[in-house]
Design an enzyme around this catalytic site. Sequence first.
Site, short mmCIF file in Angstrom:
data_model
loop_
_atom_site.label_atom_id
_atom_site.label_comp_id
_atom_site.label_asym_id
_atom_site.label_seq_id
_atom_site.Cartn_x
_atom_site.Cartn_y
_atom_site.Cartn_z
N ASN A 243 0.81 -1.13 0.12
CA ASN A 243 -0.15 0.23 -0.05
C ASN A 243 0.96 1.28 -0.11
O ASN A 243 2.00 1.31 0.29
CB ASN A 243 -0.94 0.05 1.12
CG ASN A 243 -0.40 0.24 2.50
OD1 ASN A 243 0.39 1.14 2.79
ND2 ASN A 243 -0.35 -0.92 3.36
N CYS A 244 0.02 2.24 -0.26
CA CYS A 244 0.69 3.63 -0.41
C CYS A 244 0.19 4.70 0.58
O CYS A 244 0.33 5.77 0.30
CB CYS A 244 0.44 4.05 -1.64
SG CYS A 244 -1.22 4.71 -2.18
N VAL A 245 -0.08 4.43 1.65
CA VAL A 245 -0.62 5.40 2.76
C VAL A 245 0.76 6.15 3.32
O VAL A 245 1.58 5.54 3.05
CB VAL A 245 -1.45 4.82 3.96
CG1 VAL A 245 -2.89 4.26 3.30
CG2 VAL A 245 -0.68 3.61 4.60
#
Length: 428
Positions: A243-245
Site C-alpha cells: 500500500n501507499c498510505v
Amino acid sequence: MMMKLEMGYFHIKDVVFGEESKLAGNIVTVDKRAVEKLVLEDKNLAAVTVDIARPGESVRITPVKDVIEPRVKAAGKGGIFPGVISKVDTVGAGKTYALKGMAVVTAGPIVGFQEGIIDMTGPGAEYTPFSRLVNLCLVCEPVAGTERHEYEKAVRLAGLRVAVYIGNLAKDLVPEETEEFETLPLMEGGKAYPGLPRVAYVQMLQSQGLLHDTYVYGVDAKQIVPTVLYPTELMDGAIISGNCVSACDKNTTYHHLNNPVVRDLYEAHGRTLNFVGVIVTNENVYLADKQRSSDWTAKLCRMLDLDGALVSQEGFGNPDTDLIMNCRKIESEGIKTVIITDEYAGRDGRSQSLADADPAADAVVTGGNANQLITVPKMDKVIGTLDYVTKIAGASDKTLHEDGSLTVELQVFTGATNELGFNTLSAR
C-alpha cells in the site's frame, strides 16, 4: 490440530558485499551481481542500484516502498510469503528462521505509492525503527512507460524475492536462539484456560483501492471477507504489504512478520489471558462494504465467544470509520474492546485527532500525533532520491531548506507513529 511454530533467530551484525552470498557468524555477505540479476528478471524494471545502510551512518533512504525481514522455512509445510513467492499452502507450523537485525528495503523514483523516509542517524532516526537495522537497499528504476501499478508490483515482488534469497542462506544453519509459539484449536483452547478471559486480535488491513493494497495468501484484501488466522501464519508471511498510505501509517511487510500485538498477546497467553487467534478484516471505500465487514468482524468475535478484543487500523481519515464501526459493533456484543491508532491532531495538537468517534471507543492506545513537526539535518548520502521530498505526505514546498535540512511532519518517517506500536517492539 495444534498450530506450533518454532522460530529460529540469527542476530545479524553487518551486511557486506562479496563474491559469494553467504551467512557466516553474524555477517551476511551479498553477491551484488546475483541480487541485481534476480531483481531484473522483471520486465518492468530497467535498472537497480544495490546499497547498504548501517545504523549511525549519515544516510537517508527515500522514498521507501517496503521493508522486509529475510526469513526461510526450515521445516514444515509451505514456504515464506505463500501465494506470492511460495505455493499456496497453509503456513504457521514447523520451523522458520529469521535474520534479525537486518532488512531488505525497496525504493524507487515514483512518488504516490512509496512515500517515506528512513534516516540512519540524527533526530529522524529516533522516529523510525528501521534506523536500528542494517538495511540492504534496492533502488529500482522502471522501464519507460510502465504504469504505476505495474511498477509497484514489480518493486514489491523484487523486495520479496531478494528477502527470500537472503533468508535461504540460513536454511541449513543452526540458529543462535529459538522460540516456540503455539495455538490450540478453538474448542481445546477454550477448555485449556477456563479461568482466563478469551481475547483475539482484530487486524484491519489497508485495502481502499489501487495502490492501497494488502495481500493475504496472495489475495488482495479488498476481495476478502473477515476471516480467522492462526497468529503464527503472520510469521511466515501470510500477510504482506502493498500500500501507499502515509509512511507512519503503512504497515510494511516487516511489521506483519514481527507484529508486536501478536507477540505481546503470546507473552500474556496462559498467564493473564487466553489468546484465541487473529481476525483479519479489510478497510473499504463504500458504506455498504464497511457495514458488511464490520458486521462479519463482530459476528466472528461472538462466534469465538470472546471476552475481549484488540483492534488496530492501517491508514487514517476514511479508515477511522471502519475502526469505530468495528469497535462499536464488537462492544455491542458484550465484548470489551481496545483500539490501537495514531492521531492526526494538527500541528498545534488542537484538531479532532480521529475522523470518527463513538462513546464505545473508551479504551484507546495511541501512537502519537503524526502532524507534529520536526527538523532533521542534511545527510551525507541519499539512497534513492530527494526529487519528491517536498511532495510526500507530511511535507510541503517549504520542507527543503538551503542547507539541505528538512522540516517535515512525523508522518514522513516509515513506522514513525504506527498503529501497531511498532517502536515499542523495536526498542526491546
